[in-house]
Write an enzyme that holds these catalytic residues in place. Structure first.
Site, mmCIF file in Angstrom:
data_model
loop_
_atom_site.group_PDB
_atom_site.id
_atom_site.type_symbol
_atom_site.label_atom_id
_atom_site.label_comp_id
_atom_site.label_asym_id
_atom_site.label_seq_id
_atom_site.Cartn_x
_atom_site.Cartn_y
_atom_site.Cartn_z
ATOM 1 N N TYR A 108 0.820 -1.214 0.000
ATOM 2 C CA TYR A 108 0.000 0.000 0.000
ATOM 3 C C TYR A 108 0.862 1.276 0.000
ATOM 4 C CZ TYR A 108 -4.616 -2.160 0.464
ATOM 5 O OH TYR A 108 -5.785 -2.848 0.230
ATOM 6 N N GLU A 155 2.167 6.132 -7.260
ATOM 7 C CA GLU A 155 1.106 6.993 -7.768
ATOM 8 C C GLU A 155 1.501 8.465 -7.625
ATOM 9 O OE1 GLU A 155 -2.518 6.034 -5.804
ATOM 10 O OE2 GLU A 155 -2.522 3.937 -6.467
#
Length: 371
Positions: free
Chosen positions: A298, A305
């Site tokens: 994560y 991103e």
């Protein structure tokens, strides 16, 4: 029966010859306190029920008959709490007419007639039917007859389960294809450049189908929360269908392949986990990977991103894609590059919240709850 707190969770109870079962309808349970003794059960926990959001719930039930507290147990899952109470003696001809000692009607306590089975010689291939005697509560018996008429056909339930199994299997196979194709590309070429071109269509299909994970709980196909899937769906599709899709400069970059590898590797354990739960099976290995890999993946995915957005800022600033300038007919302006900068600030905050949520889920899934 008394409670110092007004909020009671919805409870469905059933029984067999030897056991009494309670299904407590709470999700995202935190700080549970469950006390089972021979004549009563006490419960208190923070959780979510319906549209109320996170609240403190409690109940205290004085049981109709005494139970074996040591042989009784409970299990907390993502969707509900299951309590199994062991009867002191089998009630072959004398089932409990109600769960509570008194006959007071509680709106949050209902009978689960699918779990009212008292015959020991029932075939596994036949539908189990409850048997009642004259002592069984008349109101419950009437309710049972009404529920029988209202119960959805078994074929409809099987159709729902089969659809969810198919969906999870399809998503698993699609993400497995993406992950495998990128790894083969790396082994053959020694790099991950142009990985986007290789897996563009399947990754877009997977992320588009993820909207079903929002629809399923809304229409009652699953009992999970729809808000968390919505946030993930919006975040991933912003990156995939907007930031990456319209930035032709960044598409060949290997960083896109890194992101797809992280996304797909997470899903290679998430969808099988949901699948085995639909089959009422358990796998400690899959469960452990499902609730452990995110600790690394994560933050890594969020970092990648962020890098992709940061490297795209100049492109969207100069090309003015999705930017609305004044003057215009609706007298509205929107700067997409500025929006991406704000999103970069919000991204770590969303990651922290998601990590906290997943950590709570991990504790419930991997740490055994004992009395």
């Amino acid at each position: 029966m008394a409670s110092s707190i007004d909020l009671h969770p919805p409870i469905h109870w059933g029984q067999t010859l030897h056991n009494v079962s309670l299904r407590v309808g709470l999700t995202d349970v935190k700080y549970p306190k469950i006390d089972i003794n021979e004549s009563s059960i006490k419960f208190q926990a923070t959780g979510c029920s319906g549209s109320r959001g996170e609240q403190l719930y409690s109940f205290e039930i004085e049981l109709y008959n005494k139970i074996d507290a040591k042989a009784s147990s409970y299990k907390i899952s993502d969707r509900e709490i299951n309590v199994n109470l062991k009867k002191n003696t089998p009630d072959t001809n004398n089932p409990w007419p109600r769960l509570t000692k008194t006959s007071a009607k509680l709106p949050w306590l209902k009978a689960d007639f699918d779990k009212m089975t008292f015959s020991e010689d029932e075939s596994d291939h036949e539908q189990k039917k409850p048997t009642f005697n004259k002592n069984f509560d008349d109101d419950i018996y009437k309710s049972f007859r009404q529920d029988t008429r209202r119960t959805k056909p078994k074929g409809l339930v099987d159709l729902r389960t089969n659809w969810l199994l198919f969906y999870n299997l399809f998503q698993f196979m699609a993400y497995l294809w993406v992950f495998t194709r990128l790894m083969i590309h790396f082994m053959v070429n020694g790099h991950l450049k142009n990985g986007y071109r290789i897996v563009e269509n399947p990754i877009k299909l997977c992320q588009s189908l993820a909207i079903l994970e929002i629809i399923h709980p809304l229409i009652g196909f699953t009992k999970g929360d729809w808000l968390s899937p919505l946030m993930q769906f919006l975040a991933r599709n912003l990156i995939l269908f907007v930031v990456i899709n319209y930035n032709h400069q960044i598409k060949p970059s290997p960083i896109i392949s890194y992101l797809f590898l992280v996304w797909s590797f997470v899903e290679l354990f998430r969808y099988p986990y949901y699948g085995i739960r639909l089959l009422n099976k358990q796998s400690r290995i899959i469960t452990w990977f499902r609730y452990t890999l995110w600790i690394i993946l994560y933050p890594l995915g969020a970092f990648i991103e962020g890098v992709i957005i940061y490297k795209s800022l100049d492109y969207y600033h100069s090309n003015r894609y999705f930017t609305v300038d004044l003057p215009n007919k609706i007298n509205f302006s929107f700067n997409f590059a500025l929006f991406l900068r704000i999103y970069l600030v919000i991204l770590p905050l969303g990651l922290v919240q998601m990590m906290q949520h997943m950590w709570n889920q991990r504790k419930k899934a991997l740490i055994k709850k004992n009395e």
